[in-house]
Motif scaffolding. Structure first.
Motif, PDB file in Angstrom:
ATOM      1  N   TYR A 102      58.497  75.541 131.097  1.00 36.41           N
ATOM      2  CA  TYR A 102      59.369  76.180 130.112  1.00 36.41           C
ATOM      3  C   TYR A 102      60.066  75.185 129.174  1.00 36.41           C
ATOM      4  CZ  TYR A 102      58.456  80.135 133.125  1.00 36.41           C
ATOM      5  OH  TYR A 102      57.816  81.115 133.863  1.00 36.41           O
ATOM      6  N   LYS A 103      59.578  73.952 129.140  1.00 36.44           N
ATOM      7  CA  LYS A 103      60.260  72.930 128.342  1.00 36.44           C
ATOM      8  C   LYS A 103      60.229  73.224 126.849  1.00 36.44           C
ATOM      9  CE  LYS A 103      56.195  69.874 128.074  1.00 36.44           C
ATOM     10  NZ  LYS A 103      55.649  68.554 128.467  1.00 36.44           N
ATOM     11  N   THR A 104      59.249  74.001 126.391  1.00 33.42           N
ATOM     12  CA  THR A 104      59.178  74.324 124.963  1.00 33.42           C
ATOM     13  C   THR A 104      59.854  75.649 124.617  1.00 33.42           C
ATOM     14  OG1 THR A 104      57.013  75.408 125.225  1.00 33.42           O
ATOM     15  CG2 THR A 104      57.024  73.036 124.704  1.00 33.42           C
ATOM     16  N   ARG A 105      60.380  76.316 125.616  1.00 35.57           N
ATOM     17  CA  ARG A 105      61.104  77.564 125.345  1.00 35.57           C
ATOM     18  C   ARG A 105      62.427  77.240 124.638  1.00 35.57           C
ATOM     19  NH1 ARG A 105      58.781  82.729 126.173  1.00 35.57           N
ATOM     20  NH2 ARG A 105      57.198  82.545 127.814  1.00 35.57           N
ATOM     21  N   PRO A 106      62.947  78.182 123.862  1.00 40.71           N
ATOM     22  CA  PRO A 106      64.213  77.909 123.167  1.00 40.71           C
ATOM     23  C   PRO A 106      65.372  77.755 124.146  1.00 40.71           C
ATOM     24  CG  PRO A 106      63.576  80.216 122.935  1.00 40.71           C
ATOM     25  CD  PRO A 106      62.413  79.521 123.564  1.00 40.71           C
ATOM     26  N   ARG A 107      66.485  77.259 123.646  1.00 38.67           N
ATOM     27  CA  ARG A 107      67.655  77.024 124.494  1.00 38.67           C
ATOM     28  C   ARG A 107      68.305  78.319 124.950  1.00 38.67           C
ATOM     29  NH1 ARG A 107      71.958  74.223 122.680  1.00 38.67           N
ATOM     30  NH2 ARG A 107      72.379  73.415 124.755  1.00 38.67           N
ATOM     31  N   SER A 108      67.811  79.440 124.470  1.00 42.58           N
ATOM     32  CA  SER A 108      68.290  80.738 124.947  1.00 42.58           C
ATOM     33  C   SER A 108      67.767  81.052 126.342  1.00 42.58           C
ATOM     34  CB  SER A 108      67.901  81.849 123.970  1.00 42.58           C
ATOM     35  OG  SER A 108      66.544  81.741 123.601  1.00 42.58           O
ATOM     36  N   VAL A 109      66.897  80.193 126.879  1.00 43.85           N
ATOM     37  CA  VAL A 109      66.462  80.265 128.283  1.00 43.85           C
ATOM     38  C   VAL A 109      67.248  79.206 129.059  1.00 43.85           C
ATOM     39  CG1 VAL A 109      64.530  80.061 129.887  1.00 43.85           C
ATOM     40  CG2 VAL A 109      64.161  81.013 127.580  1.00 43.85           C
ATOM     41  N   ALA A 110      67.993  79.644 130.066  1.00 37.51           N
ATOM     42  CA  ALA A 110      68.781  78.734 130.900  1.00 37.51           C
ATOM     43  C   ALA A 110      68.211  78.707 132.311  1.00 37.51           C
ATOM     44  CB  ALA A 110      70.244  79.171 130.926  1.00 37.51           C
ATOM     45  N   PHE A 111      68.543  77.659 133.055  1.00 35.49           N
ATOM     46  CA  PHE A 111      68.110  77.515 134.441  1.00 35.49           C
ATOM     47  C   PHE A 111      69.320  77.574 135.365  1.00 35.49           C
ATOM     48  CE2 PHE A 111      64.442  74.468 133.010  1.00 35.49           C
ATOM     49  CZ  PHE A 111      63.706  75.550 132.572  1.00 35.49           C
ATOM     50  N   GLU A 112      69.141  78.178 136.534  1.00 33.98           N
ATOM     51  CA  GLU A 112      70.144  78.127 137.597  1.00 33.98           C
ATOM     52  C   GLU A 112      69.467  77.551 138.835  1.00 33.98           C
ATOM     53  OE1 GLU A 112      73.217  81.051 140.077  1.00 33.98           O
ATOM     54  OE2 GLU A 112      72.501  81.653 138.075  1.00 33.98           O
ATOM     55  N   LEU A 113      69.961  76.409 139.312  1.00 32.90           N
ATOM     56  CA  LEU A 113      69.194  75.592 140.251  1.00 32.90           C
ATOM     57  C   LEU A 113      68.985  76.247 141.603  1.00 32.90           C
ATOM     58  CD1 LEU A 113      70.569  72.009 139.461  1.00 32.90           C
ATOM     59  CD2 LEU A 113      68.483  73.120 138.612  1.00 32.90           C
ATOM     60  N   VAL A 114      70.021  76.820 142.186  1.00 28.63           N
ATOM     61  CA  VAL A 114      69.839  77.494 143.478  1.00 28.63           C
ATOM     62  C   VAL A 114      70.979  78.478 143.687  1.00 28.63           C
ATOM     63  CG1 VAL A 114      70.976  75.623 144.794  1.00 28.63           C
ATOM     64  CG2 VAL A 114      69.425  77.213 145.971  1.00 28.63           C
ATOM     65  N   ASN A 115      70.627  79.718 143.981  1.00 34.66           N
ATOM     66  CA  ASN A 115      71.611  80.769 144.150  1.00 34.66           C
ATOM     67  C   ASN A 115      72.305  80.690 145.502  1.00 34.66           C
ATOM     68  OD1 ASN A 115      72.708  83.576 143.395  1.00 34.66           O
ATOM     69  ND2 ASN A 115      71.752  83.961 145.393  1.00 34.66           N
ATOM     70  N   GLU A 116      73.621  80.798 145.481  1.00 37.01           N
ATOM     71  CA  GLU A 116      74.456  81.001 146.671  1.00 37.01           C
ATOM     72  C   GLU A 116      74.108  80.090 147.846  1.00 37.01           C
ATOM     73  OE1 GLU A 116      74.619  85.193 147.601  1.00 37.01           O
ATOM     74  OE2 GLU A 116      75.949  85.581 145.902  1.00 37.01           O
ATOM     75  N   PRO A 117      74.270  78.790 147.723  1.00 42.49           N
ATOM     76  CA  PRO A 117      74.062  77.899 148.867  1.00 42.49           C
ATOM     77  C   PRO A 117      74.924  78.326 150.054  1.00 42.49           C
ATOM     78  CG  PRO A 117      74.379  76.638 146.855  1.00 42.49           C
ATOM     79  CD  PRO A 117      74.702  78.058 146.522  1.00 42.49           C
ATOM     80  N   ASN A 118      74.349  78.306 151.231  1.00 45.48           N
ATOM     81  CA  ASN A 118      75.086  78.732 152.424  1.00 45.48           C
ATOM     82  C   ASN A 118      74.486  78.075 153.655  1.00 45.48           C
ATOM     83  OD1 ASN A 118      73.128  80.858 153.805  1.00 45.48           O
ATOM     84  ND2 ASN A 118      73.080  81.302 151.619  1.00 45.48           N
ATOM     85  N   ALA A 119      74.986  78.461 154.812  1.00 48.86           N
ATOM     86  CA  ALA A 119      74.486  77.963 156.102  1.00 48.86           C
ATOM     87  C   ALA A 119      74.515  76.431 156.139  1.00 48.86           C
ATOM     88  CB  ALA A 119      73.099  78.537 156.403  1.00 48.86           C
ATOM     89  N   GLU A 120      73.350  75.787 156.352  1.00 41.32           N
ATOM     90  CA  GLU A 120      73.312  74.328 156.508  1.00 41.32           C
ATOM     91  C   GLU A 120      73.249  73.562 155.192  1.00 41.32           C
ATOM     92  OE1 GLU A 120      73.906  73.050 159.474  1.00 41.32           O
ATOM     93  OE2 GLU A 120      74.092  75.161 160.031  1.00 41.32           O
TER      94      GLU A 120
END
Length: 343
Positions: free
Chosen positions: A120-138
């Motif tokens: 997705y490197k050529t997609r416009p900046r209107s595409v955002a990334f979220e690295l990992v949802n709701e880290p929990n446990a270990e």
């Protein structure tokens, strides 16, 4: 109160929950449809958050290749969002094995982000990334922060200016924002938190929660006109029993089932803003339909307005089921929830 700069294009959003984050799309009752994007754009939302279970579609050995057919489905969702003038957050969701064994899954996690970022490197900046949802446990801060650093460097190698959203520990709790270690020279990194406070109200009677959450009839805001009697499993847990005692007896100004609980929770995010000058984003909030619709409307409106008062972008958690705001089958909004979000 210090307000962060606006997160342009990511101020009013909807989650496309229980679709691509299910083990298989459709398994949890939601299949993405053009009508989702049409409805959100027409209503006046500016973005969608797309939870994606990449981990269910990636190989278990290096180079951990993600299934091309599944990636094509993500491509389609991005295309739909952009064609409807909606921005979109690609959220790596439900990587449960990573939460249980972070060391074992570290390389696989980073490899998945290398593939996503490259695709997705050529997609416009209107595409955002979220690295990992709701880290929990270990996946505690001591493991989480180095992992986020690796993933961030991997993403930045091909996407130097893209908005990247980062969740703190304990299911993206505002109380744990202060534990994040983030680059202070990258203006496109955004911290996120989720709000399901008070959780005994928002998750009352939820089938996916433990027995201590099965008391129903909890209203927002507290106190109730008539005392709510918690189920035996709730009475057996100290913090739950104490919460109900206060909920049934305290006035509206201090009641744990009222606005003060939300304000106090948001204050934790605000302290992070004041300390770091970073932007924050409210990635999820909702209340289950086991609560009455008037309480759900009041709660949704209060959380949304509190986020806007502080200058935070937000996205409502629509799971297509017990927390839905838009009914795809009928093509209709749950009107009190739409009103609470937009009016």
């Amino acid at each position: 109160m210090k307000k962060p700069p606006p997160l342009d294009g990511f101020m009013r959003g909807m989650n496309l929950g229980n679709a691509l984050d299910a083990p298989k799309e459709g398994e949890w009752g939601v299949t993405l449809d053009t009508r989702h994007f049409e409805a959100y754009a027409t209503a006046g939302f500016d973005h969608v958050r797309l939870p994606v279970r990449f981990s269910a579609h990636a190989a278990n050995s290096a180079p951990f290749r993600i299934d091309e057919a599944f990636l094509a489905r993500v491509d389609w969702a991005i295309d739909q969002a952009l064609s409807h003038d909606l921005r979109i957050i690609i959220d790596l969701h439900h990587y449960e094995a990573l939460m249980k064994e972070p060391d074992r899954h570290e390389a696989r996690f980073v490899a998945m982000w290398k593939q996503i970022a490259e695709r997705y490197k050529t997609r416009p900046r209107s595409v955002a990334f979220e690295l990992v949802n709701e880290p929990n446990a270990e996946l505690r801060p001591g493991k989480l922060n180095p992992l986020l650093d690796q993933a961030m460097k991997t993403v930045r190698a091909t996407n130097p200016d893209r908005v990247v959203i980062v969740d703190p520990y304990f299911w993206a709790s505002a109380e744990h924002l202060s534990e994040l270690v983030l680059p202070n020279d990258d203006p496109n990194v955004v911290a996120t938190f989720h709000c399901y406070t008070p959780i005994l109200f928002t998750h009352q009677g939820a089938s996916f929660m433990g027995p201590e959450y099965q008391t129903v009839g909890i209203v927002f805001p507290g106190p109730p006109v008539q005392s709510v009697h918690p189920v035996p499993a709730a009475r057996s847990i100290d913090w739950v029993r104490a919460w109900f005692e206060r909920y049934n007896s305290m006035g509206p100004e201090d009641n744990p089932g009222g606005p003060k609980a939300i304000v106090d929770y948001f204050d934790q995010a605000q302290r992070f803003v004041e300390k770091t000058d970073m932007r924050v984003y409210l990635g999820e909030f909702a209340a289950i339909d086991r609560a009455d619709i008037v309480s759900r409307e009041r709660y949704t409106r209060y959380v949304r307005e509190e986020a806007e008062r502080r200058g935070y972008g937000w996205s409502y958690w629509d799971d297509g089921g017990s927390m839905k705001a838009f009914d795809l089958k009928s093509g209709q909004w749950i009107q009190p929830i739409e009103d609470a979000l937009l009016h």
